[in-house]
Design a protein around this motif. Structure first.
Motif, PDB file in Angstrom:
ATOM      1  N   GLY A  77      -3.512  14.887 -10.359  1.00  0.00           N
ATOM      2  CA  GLY A  77      -2.137  14.392 -10.308  1.00  0.00           C
ATOM      3  C   GLY A  77      -2.052  12.885 -10.291  1.00  0.00           C
ATOM      4  O   GLY A  77      -1.125  12.290 -10.856  1.00  0.00           O
ATOM      5  N   GLY A  78      -3.025  12.241  -9.646  1.00  0.00           N
ATOM      6  CA  GLY A  78      -3.028  10.790  -9.535  1.00  0.00           C
ATOM      7  C   GLY A  78      -3.299  10.057 -10.827  1.00  0.00           C
ATOM      8  O   GLY A  78      -3.101   8.843 -10.910  1.00  0.00           O
ATOM      9  N   MET A  79      -3.729  10.773 -11.849  1.00  0.00           N
ATOM     10  CA  MET A  79      -3.919  10.137 -13.148  1.00  0.00           C
ATOM     11  C   MET A  79      -2.566   9.818 -13.806  1.00  0.00           C
ATOM     12  O   MET A  79      -2.469   8.929 -14.637  1.00  0.00           O
ATOM     13  CB  MET A  79      -4.728  11.039 -14.096  1.00  0.00           C
ATOM     14  N   GLN A  80      -1.506  10.558 -13.401  1.00  0.00           N
ATOM     15  CA  GLN A  80      -0.178  10.407 -14.008  1.00  0.00           C
ATOM     16  C   GLN A  80       0.866   9.827 -13.057  1.00  0.00           C
ATOM     17  O   GLN A  80       1.772   9.130 -13.480  1.00  0.00           O
ATOM     18  CB  GLN A  80       0.332  11.768 -14.508  1.00  0.00           C
ATOM     19  N   ASN A  81       0.758  10.181 -11.761  1.00  0.00           N
ATOM     20  CA  ASN A  81       1.762   9.785 -10.769  1.00  0.00           C
ATOM     21  C   ASN A  81       1.074   9.438  -9.454  1.00  0.00           C
ATOM     22  O   ASN A  81      -0.006   9.949  -9.165  1.00  0.00           O
ATOM     23  CB  ASN A  81       2.733  10.949 -10.494  1.00  0.00           C
ATOM     24  N   ALA A  82       1.753   8.639  -8.639  1.00  0.00           N
ATOM     25  CA  ALA A  82       1.219   8.341  -7.310  1.00  0.00           C
ATOM     26  C   ALA A  82       1.284   9.601  -6.459  1.00  0.00           C
ATOM     27  O   ALA A  82       2.331  10.232  -6.355  1.00  0.00           O
ATOM     28  CB  ALA A  82       2.023   7.217  -6.663  1.00  0.00           C
ATOM     29  N   VAL A  83       0.139   9.993  -5.871  1.00  0.00           N
ATOM     30  CA  VAL A  83       0.061  11.185  -5.030  1.00  0.00           C
ATOM     31  C   VAL A  83      -0.780  10.879  -3.802  1.00  0.00           C
ATOM     32  O   VAL A  83      -1.587   9.955  -3.788  1.00  0.00           O
ATOM     33  CB  VAL A  83      -0.529  12.403  -5.791  1.00  0.00           C
ATOM     34  N   GLY A  84      -0.596  11.695  -2.773  1.00  0.00           N
ATOM     35  CA  GLY A  84      -1.361  11.559  -1.545  1.00  0.00           C
ATOM     36  C   GLY A  84      -0.546  10.877  -0.470  1.00  0.00           C
ATOM     37  O   GLY A  84       0.227   9.962  -0.745  1.00  0.00           O
ATOM     38  N   ILE A  85      -0.700  11.368   0.772  1.00  0.00           N
ATOM     39  CA  ILE A  85       0.037  10.769   1.882  1.00  0.00           C
ATOM     40  C   ILE A  85      -0.857  10.518   3.089  1.00  0.00           C
ATOM     41  O   ILE A  85      -0.411   9.984   4.068  1.00  0.00           O
ATOM     42  CB  ILE A  85       1.236  11.652   2.309  1.00  0.00           C
ATOM     43  N   GLY A  86      -2.094  10.896   3.016  1.00  0.00           N
ATOM     44  CA  GLY A  86      -2.974  10.748   4.171  1.00  0.00           C
ATOM     45  C   GLY A  86      -4.071   9.740   3.933  1.00  0.00           C
ATOM     46  O   GLY A  86      -3.820   8.602   3.545  1.00  0.00           O
ATOM     47  N   ASP A  87      -5.298  10.197   4.128  1.00  0.00           N
ATOM     48  CA  ASP A  87      -6.470   9.335   4.000  1.00  0.00           C
ATOM     49  C   ASP A  87      -6.792   8.971   2.558  1.00  0.00           C
ATOM     50  O   ASP A  87      -7.498   8.005   2.304  1.00  0.00           O
ATOM     51  CB  ASP A  87      -7.697  10.028   4.588  1.00  0.00           C
ATOM     52  N   VAL A  88      -6.321   9.790   1.610  1.00  0.00           N
ATOM     53  CA  VAL A  88      -6.636   9.574   0.200  1.00  0.00           C
ATOM     54  C   VAL A  88      -5.345   9.502  -0.602  1.00  0.00           C
ATOM     55  O   VAL A  88      -4.506  10.399  -0.525  1.00  0.00           O
ATOM     56  CB  VAL A  88      -7.517  10.719  -0.360  1.00  0.00           C
ATOM     57  N   LYS A  89      -5.207   8.426  -1.372  1.00  0.00           N
ATOM     58  CA  LYS A  89      -4.066   8.268  -2.273  1.00  0.00           C
ATOM     59  C   LYS A  89      -4.613   7.910  -3.642  1.00  0.00           C
ATOM     60  O   LYS A  89      -5.530   7.100  -3.763  1.00  0.00           O
ATOM     61  CB  LYS A  89      -3.127   7.173  -1.774  1.00  0.00           C
ATOM     62  N   VAL A  90      -4.046   8.515  -4.675  1.00  0.00           N
ATOM     63  CA  VAL A  90      -4.475   8.260  -6.046  1.00  0.00           C
ATOM     64  C   VAL A  90      -3.234   7.936  -6.858  1.00  0.00           C
ATOM     65  O   VAL A  90      -2.202   8.601  -6.709  1.00  0.00           O
ATOM     66  CB  VAL A  90      -5.204   9.490  -6.637  1.00  0.00           C
ATOM     67  N   ALA A  91      -3.323   6.926  -7.731  1.00  0.00           N
ATOM     68  CA  ALA A  91      -2.156   6.526  -8.510  1.00  0.00           C
ATOM     69  C   ALA A  91      -2.584   5.819  -9.789  1.00  0.00           C
ATOM     70  O   ALA A  91      -3.622   5.156  -9.823  1.00  0.00           O
ATOM     71  CB  ALA A  91      -1.277   5.584  -7.687  1.00  0.00           C
ATOM     72  N   PRO A  92      -1.777   5.938 -10.843  1.00  0.00           N
ATOM     73  CA  PRO A  92      -2.026   5.122 -12.026  1.00  0.00           C
ATOM     74  C   PRO A  92      -1.713   3.665 -11.696  1.00  0.00           C
ATOM     75  O   PRO A  92      -0.863   3.385 -10.850  1.00  0.00           O
ATOM     76  CB  PRO A  92      -1.049   5.683 -13.063  1.00  0.00           C
ATOM     77  N   VAL A  93      -2.427   2.755 -12.325  1.00  0.00           N
ATOM     78  CA  VAL A  93      -2.190   1.322 -12.098  1.00  0.00           C
ATOM     79  C   VAL A  93      -2.150   0.589 -13.431  1.00  0.00           C
ATOM     80  O   VAL A  93      -2.746   1.028 -14.410  1.00  0.00           O
ATOM     81  CB  VAL A  93      -3.265   0.680 -11.180  1.00  0.00           C
ATOM     82  N   GLU A  94      -1.453  -0.521 -13.428  1.00  0.00           N
ATOM     83  CA  GLU A  94      -1.386  -1.384 -14.601  1.00  0.00           C
ATOM     84  C   GLU A  94      -2.717  -2.112 -14.762  1.00  0.00           C
ATOM     85  O   GLU A  94      -3.301  -2.559 -13.787  1.00  0.00           O
ATOM     86  CB  GLU A  94      -0.267  -2.412 -14.436  1.00  0.00           C
ATOM     87  N   SER A  95      -3.164  -2.220 -16.006  1.00  0.00           N
ATOM     88  CA  SER A  95      -4.406  -2.934 -16.257  1.00  0.00           C
ATOM     89  C   SER A  95      -4.391  -3.487 -17.673  1.00  0.00           C
ATOM     90  O   SER A  95      -3.828  -2.873 -18.578  1.00  0.00           O
ATOM     91  CB  SER A  95      -5.607  -2.003 -16.085  1.00  0.00           C
ATOM     92  N   SER A  96      -5.052  -4.604 -17.844  1.00  0.00           N
ATOM     93  CA  SER A  96      -5.170  -5.186 -19.179  1.00  0.00           C
ATOM     94  C   SER A  96      -6.234  -4.467 -20.009  1.00  0.00           C
ATOM     95  O   SER A  96      -6.320  -4.659 -21.209  1.00  0.00           O
ATOM     96  CB  SER A  96      -5.497  -6.674 -19.078  1.00  0.00           C
ATOM     97  N   TRP A  97      -7.047  -3.607 -19.371  1.00  0.00           N
ATOM     98  CA  TRP A  97      -8.102  -2.909 -20.102  1.00  0.00           C
ATOM     99  C   TRP A  97      -7.799  -1.439 -20.323  1.00  0.00           C
ATOM    100  O   TRP A  97      -8.677  -0.600 -20.338  1.00  0.00           O
ATOM    101  CB  TRP A  97      -9.485  -3.090 -19.493  1.00  0.00           C
ATOM    102  N   GLY A  98      -6.537  -1.063 -20.428  1.00  0.00           N
ATOM    103  CA  GLY A  98      -6.166   0.312 -20.752  1.00  0.00           C
ATOM    104  C   GLY A  98      -5.647   1.065 -19.550  1.00  0.00           C
ATOM    105  O   GLY A  98      -5.403   0.494 -18.490  1.00  0.00           O
ATOM    106  N   ARG A  99      -5.475   2.375 -19.717  1.00  0.00           N
ATOM    107  CA  ARG A  99      -4.954   3.228 -18.645  1.00  0.00           C
ATOM    108  C   ARG A  99      -5.970   3.314 -17.518  1.00  0.00           C
ATOM    109  O   ARG A  99      -7.114   3.701 -17.713  1.00  0.00           O
ATOM    110  CB  ARG A  99      -4.655   4.629 -19.181  1.00  0.00           C
ATOM    111  N   CYS A 100      -5.537   2.966 -16.319  1.00  0.00           N
ATOM    112  CA  CYS A 100      -6.414   2.969 -15.144  1.00  0.00           C
ATOM    113  C   CYS A 100      -5.740   3.696 -13.993  1.00  0.00           C
ATOM    114  O   CYS A 100      -4.553   4.022 -14.049  1.00  0.00           O
ATOM    115  CB  CYS A 100      -6.748   1.539 -14.726  1.00  0.00           C
TER     116      CYS A 100
END
Length: 137
Positions: A61-84
């Motif tokens: 899920g974190g590849m597309q949207n910000a997810v996670g509310i505890g110890d682990v959070k995963v989210a897409p981020v802006e980058s000059s080197w492509g999708r990160c």
């Protein structure tokens, strides 16, 4: 039933300070013996390895949207080197934020869903074996 174990070795970038970024080798592991989870092994420095386990669907899920509310959070981020994406890890002892390219991780996650389709995880669980392995018996 054949056992499926999948691994991905990538390098993520650890933001150690606002102007200090360190490349960290990371191994993502998946096994149908624990079909809901992904293990991440971070090789921080020689002799310093950190293991985290979290939900496969959280990483996906974190590849597309910000997810996670505890110890682990995963989210897409802006980058000059492509999708990160970023993985934020937090414990009472510390915090780390790692970033990396989406493409190899997304391709690997797709393979885990080929091995164990979403919604079918419970068919792969051997509750008795799980309890034996995690109860200290």
């Amino acid at each position: 039933m054949d056992s499926h174990e999948l691994e991905l070795n990538v390098c993520l970038t650890l933001r150690a300070a606002s102007d200090l970024h360190v490349r960290v080798p990371v191994r993502f592991s998946y096994s149908d013996r624990d079909p809901y989870a992904v293990q991440a092994t971070f090789h921080i420095a020689p002799g310093q390895v950190v293991h985290w386990m979290f939900a496969r669907d959280l990483l996906d899920g974190g590849m597309q949207n910000a997810v996670g509310i505890g110890d682990v959070k995963v989210a897409p981020v802006e980058s000059s080197w492509g999708r990160c994406f970023s993985i934020e890890l937090e414990t009472p002892d510390g915090y780390a934020c790692l970033t990396g390219a989406v493409a190899p991780v997304s391709a690997w996650i797709a393979k885990t869903y080929e091995a164990v389709p979403a919604g079918c995880e419970s068919a792969f669980l051997d509750i008795d074996r799980f309890l034996d392995e995690h109860s200290g018996r």
